[in-house]
Design a protein around this motif. Structure first.
Motif, PDB file in Angstrom:
ATOM      1  N   ILE A   9       0.829  -1.202   0.000  1.00 20.90           N
ATOM      2  CA  ILE A   9       0.000   0.000   0.000  1.00 20.90           C
ATOM      3  C   ILE A   9       0.855   1.240   0.000  1.00 20.90           C
ATOM      4  CG2 ILE A   9      -1.694   1.305   1.360  1.00 20.90           C
ATOM      5  CD1 ILE A   9      -2.684  -1.444   2.409  1.00 20.90           C
ATOM      6  N   GLY A  10       2.032   1.169   0.643  1.00 21.84           N
ATOM      7  CA  GLY A  10       2.866   2.353   0.798  1.00 21.84           C
ATOM      8  C   GLY A  10       3.777   2.650  -0.368  1.00 21.84           C
ATOM      9  N   ALA A  11       3.640   1.997  -1.509  1.00 24.19           N
ATOM     10  CA  ALA A  11       4.495   2.290  -2.669  1.00 24.19           C
ATOM     11  C   ALA A  11       4.445   3.761  -2.985  1.00 24.19           C
ATOM     12  CB  ALA A  11       4.023   1.464  -3.870  1.00 24.19           C
ATOM     13  N   SER A  12       5.623   4.360  -3.176  1.00 20.22           N
ATOM     14  CA  SER A  12       5.683   5.812  -3.103  1.00 20.22           C
ATOM     15  C   SER A  12       5.732   6.549  -4.412  1.00 20.22           C
ATOM     16  CB  SER A  12       6.909   6.212  -2.269  1.00 20.22           C
ATOM     17  OG  SER A  12       8.073   5.772  -2.917  1.00 20.22           O
ATOM     18  N   PHE A  13       5.846   5.893  -5.534  1.00 21.55           N
ATOM     19  CA  PHE A  13       6.117   6.625  -6.750  1.00 21.55           C
ATOM     20  C   PHE A  13       4.903   7.365  -7.269  1.00 21.55           C
ATOM     21  CE2 PHE A  13       9.765   3.985  -6.476  1.00 21.55           C
ATOM     22  CZ  PHE A  13      10.773   4.817  -6.953  1.00 21.55           C
ATOM     23  N   THR A  56      10.146   9.876 -17.234  1.00 22.58           N
ATOM     24  CA  THR A  56       9.809  11.160 -16.637  1.00 22.58           C
ATOM     25  C   THR A  56      10.430  11.272 -15.253  1.00 22.58           C
ATOM     26  OG1 THR A  56       7.727  10.233 -15.781  1.00 22.58           O
ATOM     27  CG2 THR A  56       7.647  11.376 -17.907  1.00 22.58           C
ATOM     28  N   LEU A  57      10.892  12.459 -14.902  1.00 23.17           N
ATOM     29  CA  LEU A  57      11.517  12.685 -13.596  1.00 23.17           C
ATOM     30  C   LEU A  57      10.440  12.982 -12.570  1.00 23.17           C
ATOM     31  CD1 LEU A  57      14.161  12.969 -12.022  1.00 23.17           C
ATOM     32  CD2 LEU A  57      14.168  15.397 -12.650  1.00 23.17           C
ATOM     33  N   GLU A  58      10.464  12.286 -11.442  1.00 21.32           N
ATOM     34  CA  GLU A  58       9.420  12.401 -10.426  1.00 21.32           C
ATOM     35  C   GLU A  58      10.023  12.566  -9.033  1.00 21.32           C
ATOM     36  OE1 GLU A  58       7.546   8.665 -11.065  1.00 21.32           O
ATOM     37  OE2 GLU A  58       6.300   9.384 -12.737  1.00 21.32           O
ATOM     38  N   ARG A  59       9.260  13.241  -8.183  1.00 18.55           N
ATOM     39  CA  ARG A  59       9.601  13.300  -6.764  1.00 18.55           C
ATOM     40  C   ARG A  59       9.159  11.975  -6.149  1.00 18.55           C
ATOM     41  NH1 ARG A  59       9.849  18.821  -4.949  1.00 18.55           N
ATOM     42  NH2 ARG A  59       8.938  18.287  -2.934  1.00 18.55           N
ATOM     43  N   ALA A  60      10.107  11.088  -5.874  1.00 22.70           N
ATOM     44  CA  ALA A  60       9.759   9.736  -5.436  1.00 22.70           C
ATOM     45  C   ALA A  60       9.421   9.670  -3.955  1.00 22.70           C
ATOM     46  CB  ALA A  60      10.902   8.774  -5.750  1.00 22.70           C
ATOM     47  N   ALA A  61      10.203  10.342  -3.114  1.00 19.86           N
ATOM     48  CA  ALA A  61      10.029  10.192  -1.672  1.00 19.86           C
ATOM     49  C   ALA A  61      10.912  11.195  -0.938  1.00 19.86           C
ATOM     50  CB  ALA A  61      10.404   8.767  -1.241  1.00 19.86           C
ATOM     51  N   ALA A  76      13.706   1.512   1.833  1.00 16.40           N
ATOM     52  CA  ALA A  76      14.142   0.469   0.904  1.00 16.40           C
ATOM     53  C   ALA A  76      13.119   0.223  -0.193  1.00 16.40           C
ATOM     54  CB  ALA A  76      14.408  -0.823   1.672  1.00 16.40           C
ATOM     55  N   HIS A  77      11.836   0.456   0.111  1.00 17.26           N
ATOM     56  CA  HIS A  77      10.820   0.131  -0.904  1.00 17.26           C
ATOM     57  C   HIS A  77      10.862   1.070  -2.108  1.00 17.26           C
ATOM     58  CE1 HIS A  77       7.959   2.870   1.502  1.00 17.26           C
ATOM     59  NE2 HIS A  77       7.900   3.367   0.278  1.00 17.26           N
ATOM     60  N   ASN A  78      11.759   2.055  -2.088  1.00 22.97           N
ATOM     61  CA  ASN A  78      12.018   2.825  -3.305  1.00 22.97           C
ATOM     62  C   ASN A  78      12.770   2.001  -4.346  1.00 22.97           C
ATOM     63  OD1 ASN A  78      11.015   5.536  -2.567  1.00 22.97           O
ATOM     64  ND2 ASN A  78      12.599   5.420  -0.992  1.00 22.97           N
ATOM     65  N   PHE A  79      13.427   0.916  -3.914  1.00 28.17           N
ATOM     66  CA  PHE A  79      14.315   0.157  -4.802  1.00 28.17           C
ATOM     67  C   PHE A  79      13.952  -1.320  -4.923  1.00 28.17           C
ATOM     68  CE2 PHE A  79      16.766   3.506  -2.570  1.00 28.17           C
ATOM     69  CZ  PHE A  79      16.896   4.377  -3.649  1.00 28.17           C
ATOM     70  N   VAL A  80      13.216  -1.856  -3.969  1.00 23.04           N
ATOM     71  CA  VAL A  80      12.801  -3.260  -4.018  1.00 23.04           C
ATOM     72  C   VAL A  80      11.320  -3.348  -3.667  1.00 23.04           C
ATOM     73  CG1 VAL A  80      15.088  -4.156  -3.427  1.00 23.04           C
ATOM     74  CG2 VAL A  80      13.432  -3.683  -1.594  1.00 23.04           C
ATOM     75  N   ASN A  81      10.679  -4.443  -4.087  1.00 21.84           N
ATOM     76  CA  ASN A  81       9.276  -4.622  -3.719  1.00 21.84           C
ATOM     77  C   ASN A  81       9.166  -5.409  -2.420  1.00 21.84           C
ATOM     78  OD1 ASN A  81       9.582  -7.376  -4.358  1.00 21.84           O
ATOM     79  ND2 ASN A  81       8.619  -7.166  -6.370  1.00 21.84           N
ATOM     80  N   ARG A  82       7.958  -5.744  -2.039  1.00 20.85           N
ATOM     81  CA  ARG A  82       7.770  -6.405  -0.739  1.00 20.85           C
ATOM     82  C   ARG A  82       8.417  -7.787  -0.684  1.00 20.85           C
ATOM     83  NH1 ARG A  82       1.527  -8.553  -0.531  1.00 20.85           N
ATOM     84  NH2 ARG A  82       1.416  -9.387  -2.635  1.00 20.85           N
TER      85      ARG A  82
END
Length: 260
Positions: A9-13, A56-61, A76-82
């Motif tokens: 649920i917390g995926a940030s992109f 596209t460039l985005e503000r990820a977190a 870490a969830h910016n780079f790997v999934n659950r």
């Protein structure tokens, strides 16, 4: 498992967050725009910028310069999934702070989940990475946090600092006075989760929780029922953050003390 669900649920992109409404997570909205005075008070506040799959460039977190001028902590969830499968290479991202951009040393990335772990949890959802070039002296890092005075089971007043903003507000960066309702027992990496009522949303991962006197104590990871506007409930509808302690604190101290 609830904690695993939180990570999904917390995926940030922002490509996901763009679909959500601009509203508070809880009915009581105490967010305000982050000011220059806030930037000075909450040192080390930066933004993880990443290129999407579409270029596209985005503000990820949110991300934090901590312990030294070349060490960044984020989720870490910016780079790997659950399931700990890589999703976004760190080379597709950079750290933006005080109007300048700094790229990461890809070999330096370390995530909190152990090699034996089969999934990502709230309390090991952290990553550290070195910058290829340190920030100038004028860009102050956050001191290595110390939460030894935070008691399990405690309730305390905090300020959530979200330098990357999030999808639930049109403000580019926010601060909010809110509450930690409970500090849980330590779990993965000897780190404790805190349950809070601070408003957040997709893109707000990594937001810092500070004590009222301006001390960084925790990093936000995810919220249960992200973006559902309902009253706070400590068991069914709450925000989750991890305290800066255990293996996370040790990793920061170790990296900050090691010369490049």
């Amino acid at each position: 498992m609830v904690l695993v669900a939180l990570m999904l649920i917390g995926a940030s992109f922002a490509r996901i967050g763009a679909q959500t409404a601009h509203a508070a997570l809880y009915a009581d909205d105490r967010r305000r725009a982050m000011t220059e005075a806030d930037m000075n008070r909450f040192a080390g506040a930066g933004v993880l910028m990443c290129y999407s799959d579409y270029g596209t460039l985005e503000r990820a977190a949110a991300a934090w310069l901590v312990g030294s001028h070349d060490l960044v902590v984020m989720n870490a969830h910016n780079f790997v999934n659950r399931g700990l499968v890589p999703t976004h290479p760190v080379t597709n991202c950079f750290f933006r702070i005080a109007g300048s951009d700094y790229y990461f040393d890809e070999e330096s990335l370390r995530i909190g989940a152990s090699v034996e772990s089969k999934g990502l949890h709230i309390t090991d959802d952290w990553a550290l990475a070195r910058l290829l070039q340190p920030t100038p002296e004028a860009v102050r890092p956050q001191p290595a946090p110390d939460v030894s005075d935070i008691i399990t089971g405690a309730r305390l007043k905090v300020v959530m600092v979200s330098p990357a903003g999030h999808s639930n507000t049109r403000l580019p960066a926010t601060t909010e006075s809110c509450d930690v309702y409970r500090v849980d027992e330590p779990t993965e990496g000897h780190v404790r989760r805190v349950r809070h009522d601070c408003n957040d949303g997709y893109g707000g991962s990594g937001s810092g929780l500070f004590t009222e006197d301006g001390r960084l104590i925790a990093m936000h990871s995810a919220s249960l029922d992200m973006n559902q506007k309902r009253p706070f409930d400590i068991e069914t509808h709450y925000g989750s953050a991890m305290l800066f302690e255990g293996e996370l604190a040790e990793a920061i101290r170790d990296a900050a003390s090691r010369p490049r």
